[in-house]
Scaffold this motif. Structure first.
Motif, PDB file in Angstrom:
ATOM      1  N   PRO A  79       0.823  -1.215   0.000  1.00  0.00           N
ATOM      2  CA  PRO A  79       0.000   0.000   0.000  1.00  0.00           C
ATOM      3  C   PRO A  79       0.851   1.258   0.000  1.00  0.00           C
ATOM      4  CG  PRO A  79       0.211  -0.812   2.231  1.00  0.00           C
ATOM      5  CD  PRO A  79       0.922  -1.809   1.336  1.00  0.00           C
ATOM      6  N   ALA A  80       0.197   2.378  -0.259  1.00  0.00           N
ATOM      7  CA  ALA A  80       0.836   3.666  -0.002  1.00  0.00           C
ATOM      8  C   ALA A  80       0.777   3.851   1.510  1.00  0.00           C
ATOM      9  CB  ALA A  80       0.091   4.782  -0.715  1.00  0.00           C
ATOM     10  N   TRP A  81       1.771   4.524   2.063  1.00  0.00           N
ATOM     11  CA  TRP A  81       1.848   4.658   3.509  1.00  0.00           C
ATOM     12  C   TRP A  81       2.233   6.080   3.859  1.00  0.00           C
ATOM     13  CZ3 TRP A  81      -0.007   0.943   6.441  1.00  0.00           C
ATOM     14  CH2 TRP A  81       0.205   0.978   7.800  1.00  0.00           C
ATOM     15  N   TYR A  82       1.756   6.546   4.981  1.00  0.00           N
ATOM     16  CA  TYR A  82       2.049   7.895   5.434  1.00  0.00           C
ATOM     17  C   TYR A  82       3.237   7.847   6.391  1.00  0.00           C
ATOM     18  CZ  TYR A  82       1.224  12.596   7.248  1.00  0.00           C
ATOM     19  OH  TYR A  82       1.361  13.901   7.603  1.00  0.00           O
ATOM     20  N   GLY A  83       4.310   8.548   6.057  1.00  0.00           N
ATOM     21  CA  GLY A  83       5.479   8.559   6.923  1.00  0.00           C
ATOM     22  C   GLY A  83       6.615   9.337   6.297  1.00  0.00           C
ATOM     23  N   ASP A  84       7.746   9.313   6.949  1.00  0.00           N
ATOM     24  CA  ASP A  84       8.946   9.987   6.460  1.00  0.00           C
ATOM     25  C   ASP A  84       9.637   9.076   5.454  1.00  0.00           C
ATOM     26  OD1 ASP A  84      12.053  10.484   6.706  1.00  0.00           O
ATOM     27  OD2 ASP A  84      11.038  12.348   7.283  1.00  0.00           O
ATOM     28  N   ARG A  85       9.715   9.516   4.207  1.00  0.00           N
ATOM     29  CA  ARG A  85      10.228   8.683   3.124  1.00  0.00           C
ATOM     30  C   ARG A  85      11.654   8.201   3.386  1.00  0.00           C
ATOM     31  NH1 ARG A  85      12.478   7.885  -1.766  1.00  0.00           N
ATOM     32  NH2 ARG A  85      11.110   7.087  -3.395  1.00  0.00           N
ATOM     33  N   SER A  86      12.533   9.086   3.823  1.00  0.00           N
ATOM     34  CA  SER A  86      13.934   8.697   4.005  1.00  0.00           C
ATOM     35  C   SER A  86      14.087   7.691   5.146  1.00  0.00           C
ATOM     36  CB  SER A  86      14.819   9.924   4.231  1.00  0.00           C
ATOM     37  OG  SER A  86      14.418  10.624   5.374  1.00  0.00           O
ATOM     38  N   MET A  87      13.310   7.840   6.211  1.00  0.00           N
ATOM     39  CA  MET A  87      13.408   6.879   7.312  1.00  0.00           C
ATOM     40  C   MET A  87      12.809   5.532   6.917  1.00  0.00           C
ATOM     41  SD  MET A  87      13.206   8.971  10.825  1.00  0.00           S
ATOM     42  CE  MET A  87      13.995   7.618  11.642  1.00  0.00           C
ATOM     43  N   LEU A  88      11.694   5.558   6.176  1.00  0.00           N
ATOM     44  CA  LEU A  88      11.115   4.302   5.693  1.00  0.00           C
ATOM     45  C   LEU A  88      12.075   3.594   4.748  1.00  0.00           C
ATOM     46  CD1 LEU A  88       7.423   5.399   5.067  1.00  0.00           C
ATOM     47  CD2 LEU A  88       8.202   3.701   6.735  1.00  0.00           C
ATOM     48  N   ARG A  89      12.745   4.352   3.881  1.00  0.00           N
ATOM     49  CA  ARG A  89      13.710   3.767   2.944  1.00  0.00           C
ATOM     50  C   ARG A  89      14.861   3.123   3.707  1.00  0.00           C
ATOM     51  NH1 ARG A  89      18.165   4.257  -0.044  1.00  0.00           N
ATOM     52  NH2 ARG A  89      18.044   3.786  -2.250  1.00  0.00           N
ATOM     53  N   LEU A  90      15.379   3.809   4.706  1.00  0.00           N
ATOM     54  CA  LEU A  90      16.469   3.264   5.509  1.00  0.00           C
ATOM     55  C   LEU A  90      16.041   1.969   6.199  1.00  0.00           C
ATOM     56  CD1 LEU A  90      19.317   3.550   6.730  1.00  0.00           C
ATOM     57  CD2 LEU A  90      18.285   4.929   8.526  1.00  0.00           C
ATOM     58  N   ALA A  91      14.841   1.961   6.745  1.00  0.00           N
ATOM     59  CA  ALA A  91      14.338   0.755   7.409  1.00  0.00           C
ATOM     60  C   ALA A  91      14.214  -0.397   6.415  1.00  0.00           C
ATOM     61  CB  ALA A  91      12.986   1.038   8.069  1.00  0.00           C
ATOM     62  N   LEU A  92      13.689  -0.121   5.225  1.00  0.00           N
ATOM     63  CA  LEU A  92      13.542  -1.174   4.217  1.00  0.00           C
ATOM     64  C   LEU A  92      14.889  -1.704   3.746  1.00  0.00           C
ATOM     65  CD1 LEU A  92      10.570   0.254   2.139  1.00  0.00           C
ATOM     66  CD2 LEU A  92      10.579  -1.862   3.481  1.00  0.00           C
ATOM     67  N   VAL A  93      15.840  -0.816   3.506  1.00  0.00           N
ATOM     68  CA  VAL A  93      17.176  -1.256   3.083  1.00  0.00           C
ATOM     69  C   VAL A  93      17.782  -2.160   4.149  1.00  0.00           C
ATOM     70  CG1 VAL A  93      19.553  -0.501   2.643  1.00  0.00           C
ATOM     71  CG2 VAL A  93      17.656   0.661   1.512  1.00  0.00           C
ATOM     72  N   ASN A  94      17.660  -1.769   5.414  1.00  0.00           N
ATOM     73  CA  ASN A  94      18.225  -2.579   6.491  1.00  0.00           C
ATOM     74  C   ASN A  94      17.530  -3.935   6.613  1.00  0.00           C
ATOM     75  OD1 ASN A  94      20.294  -0.861   7.347  1.00  0.00           O
ATOM     76  ND2 ASN A  94      18.901   0.317   8.616  1.00  0.00           N
ATOM     77  N   LEU A  95      16.199  -3.951   6.532  1.00  0.00           N
ATOM     78  CA  LEU A  95      15.467  -5.218   6.632  1.00  0.00           C
ATOM     79  C   LEU A  95      15.797  -6.150   5.471  1.00  0.00           C
ATOM     80  CD1 LEU A  95      11.992  -3.874   7.776  1.00  0.00           C
ATOM     81  CD2 LEU A  95      13.514  -5.355   9.111  1.00  0.00           C
ATOM     82  N   ILE A  96      15.815  -5.615   4.262  1.00  0.00           N
ATOM     83  CA  ILE A  96      16.095  -6.442   3.082  1.00  0.00           C
ATOM     84  C   ILE A  96      17.547  -6.906   3.093  1.00  0.00           C
ATOM     85  CG2 ILE A  96      16.212  -6.422   0.557  1.00  0.00           C
ATOM     86  CD1 ILE A  96      13.793  -4.435   0.681  1.00  0.00           C
TER      87      ILE A  96
END
Length: 97
Positions: free
Chosen positions: A54-71
């Motif tokens: 889905p589309a999500w409401y949040g801070d794009r750069s922090m979400l990107r960092l979290a996704l990079v770390n999880l993946i």
């Protein structure tokens, strides 16, 4: 250890920055994160399964960092497998009334 320190320094810089909450296309963000992490998996047999996000409401750069770390963690923890399968998706939960 060097990567961990770099990641912590990067996170501390983001933590001090002002958050900018907007609607974020998670599918696009996951693709960006995957393109970064795929460099770590060159030469490996990895099956990437990305579901509808889905589309999500949040801070794009922090979400990107979290996704990079999880993946990246998923890639690291599956490196001993001859063929790794990494699935990214979301689960719709039913609301209880």
């Amino acid at each position: 250890m060097g990567n961990l320190i770099d990641d912590l320094l990067g996170f501390s810089r983001i933590g001090r920055a002002e958050t900018h909450k907007t609607m974020v296309n998670l599918e696009q963000l996951v693709q960006e994160a995957l393109s970064e992490v795929r460099q770590e998996t060159d030469g490996r047999d990895v099956i990437w399964k990305v579901g509808v996000l889905p589309a999500w409401y949040g801070d794009r750069s922090m979400l990107r960092l979290a996704l990079v770390n999880l993946i990246s963690n998923a890639a690291k923890f599956t490196r001993t497998r001859p063929q790794a399968e990494i699935e990214i998706g979301c689960k719709e939960e039913k609301k209880i009334r």
